[in-house]
Write an enzyme that holds these catalytic residues in place. Structure first.
Site, short mmCIF file in Angstrom:
data_model
loop_
_atom_site.label_atom_id
_atom_site.label_comp_id
_atom_site.label_asym_id
_atom_site.label_seq_id
_atom_site.Cartn_x
_atom_site.Cartn_y
_atom_site.Cartn_z
N THR A 192 0.84 -1.20 0.00
CA THR A 192 0.00 0.00 0.00
C THR A 192 0.87 1.24 0.00
O THR A 192 1.85 1.31 0.75
CB THR A 192 -0.97 0.09 1.21
N ASP B 241 -0.30 3.96 1.03
CA ASP B 241 -0.73 4.69 2.24
C ASP B 241 0.10 4.28 3.46
O ASP B 241 0.14 4.99 4.45
CB ASP B 241 -2.21 4.40 2.54
N ARG C 153 3.65 32.49 -3.36
CA ARG C 153 2.37 31.86 -3.10
C ARG C 153 2.41 30.81 -2.03
O ARG C 153 3.48 30.32 -1.66
CB ARG C 153 1.93 31.12 -4.36
N ARG D 295 -6.39 7.87 2.94
CA ARG D 295 -7.76 7.98 3.43
C ARG D 295 -7.80 8.15 4.94
O ARG D 295 -8.47 9.02 5.46
CB ARG D 295 -8.51 6.69 3.09
N ARG E 235 1.52 7.02 -7.20
CA ARG E 235 1.24 5.60 -7.36
C ARG E 235 1.80 5.06 -8.67
O ARG E 235 1.82 3.86 -8.88
CB ARG E 235 -0.29 5.43 -7.36
#
Ligand code: F6P
Length: 410
Positions: A137, A139, A186, A195, A305
């Site tokens: 993963t 994540d 900026r 998530r 990814r």
């Protein structure tokens, strides 16, 4: 002499499920090569669990060439859940068992995160299917019980193949955004996948981002006020900022007077996940409206990814595949190989690996040691964690300061 290998006549089948990563092909290649050494025939199941439904969708990887450096998964992936879900109430486990029999598969190896390996664990526990899990993963939130030793302390971290390559890309992206930011003085709000966990978002800090917001720490109304103060203060000093935000950040909505998340689509997949996307735009426009500073948003999206597998992931998948070989030899199923500690690339060796019971896998969010809640950034402990994986941070600067011309002195 009998040259027959011990598992001749037996078949291993590999599947990859969930979101892809740059390290899946490398995992497949390494696992496949180890299984071949033992004499197994090796099949690839296409599109995750989906390839075990209906007629089945299987390819023979046995003596085929395989390019593990190429990112993604040549077997393709899906978010198919074999078990009944809200989206699909049908129990498809019988079809899976039937196909495992039909294709004469002796061992199933599942490359996945919590969803794919969670389903594999249930198949092993409930139906006795010989399963070996393999972590994956970007994540980095699938519990691997990998310890990070920092200044005499042991912190439970996570190390999943795919995360090193994605972290490399996110850190590069944060670093590259600096020059456009400086040119326009900026603030750039960089949105990163994640998530429920901010591990990947933290890699933007490694690439020089000043601030980061993660799903583990909710941005309540009070914390939002403090965050804007911090942005104002830092901007005054630096005249440009990169702020990294996880897609799943819980952000206080002033109009609705409640915490909310920003969805790209509220339609849920078969594991019950909606799709996030757009929080960076909300935060950038609130910064401009509240502080009067020009701010833009940039969604890194699928870029981290994508692409080739980095060297660290290449070796990580190879080392973990050695442990798969060990499990195959011992016919020890319901286990997943893991690293026992966070180490630099030259120590990704067999003696730093172990296996964990698939029964104890699950989600592992960031530990408090890694995130500074008062300053909305990651700590030096996290930077040390990532240094092991990415080496020393590289933060170039333009490097010149020009003197202002004063016409009165001419
Ligand atoms: O695999 C996890 C993940 O990378 C999450 O961070 C993200 O929310 C999700 O995949 C998006 O995946 P997709 O849009 O491909 O379903």
């Amino acid at each position: 002499m009998n040259k027959d290998k011990i598992f001749k006549g037996k078949t291993v089948a590999i599947l990859s499920g969930g979101g892809d990563t740059p390290a899946i092909n490398s995992s497949i290649e390494n696992i496949r090569n180890r299984a071949l050494i033992l004499g197994f025939k090796v099949y690839g199941i296409r599109q995750g669990w989906k390839g075990l439904l209906g007629e089945g969708d299987m390819v023979d990887l046995t003596n085929q060439p395989y390019n593990g450096i190429y990112g993604g998964t040549a077997l393709c992936s899906s978010r198919t859940n074999p078990f009944p879900s809200e989206k699909n109430p049908e129990d498809r486990v019988p079809q899976i068992i039937e196909n495992l029999k039909r294709y004469k598969i002796d061992v199933l190896i599942t490359i996945g995160g919590d969803d794919t390996n969670g389903a594999a664990k249930r198949l092993y526990e409930r139906c006795g299917i010989p399963v070996i899990g393999f972590p994956k993963t970007i994540d980095n939130d699938l519990r691997t019980r990998t310890m990070h030793y920092y200044q005499g302390k042991a912190i439970e971290a996570v190390l999943c193949p795919g995360y090193p390559s994605a972290a490399k890309r996110v850190s590069e992206m944060a670093r590259h955004l600096r020059s456009t930011n400086e040119s326009h003085q900026r603030i750039m709000v960089l949105e990163v996948m994640g998530r429920d966990a901010g591990w990947l978002t933290g890699s933007a800090i490694f690439g020089g981002a000043e601030l980061a917001l993660v799903p583990e720490y909710e941005m309540t109304s009070e914390r939002k006020e403090r965050f804007f103060e911090q942005v104002k203060l830092l901007y005054k000093e630096k005249k440009n900022l990169v702020i990294a935000v996880s897609e799943g950040v819980r952000w206080w909505d002033d109009n609705a007077q409640q915490l909310g998340m920003v969805y790209a689509s509220s339609e849920k997949d078969e594991y019950g996940h909606p799709r996030f996307g757009g929080i960076s735009g909300v935060i950038a426009s609130e910064i401009t409206n509240r502080l009067g500073i020009s701010a833009r948003s940039q969604i890194s999206g699928y870029y981290p990814r994508s692409g080739y597998c980095c060297e660290y992931d290449r070796l990580l998948t190879s080392t973990l595949a050695d442990k798969v070989l060990d499990l195959l030899i011992r016919e020890d199923y319901g286990k997943m190989p893991v690293m026992t500690k966070i180490v630099p690339i030259d120590q990704l060796e067999e003696y730093n690996t172990d296996t964990i019971d698939m029964g104890s896998i699950g989600n592992r969010p960031l530990q408090n040691a890694y995130y500074n809640t008062d300053e909305f950034t990651f700590t030096d402990v996290y930077v040390d964690f990532l240094k092991n994986i990415l080496g020393n941070p590289y933060l170039p600067e333009f490097g010149y300061k020009f003197e202002k011309v004063n016409p009165d002195l001419l």
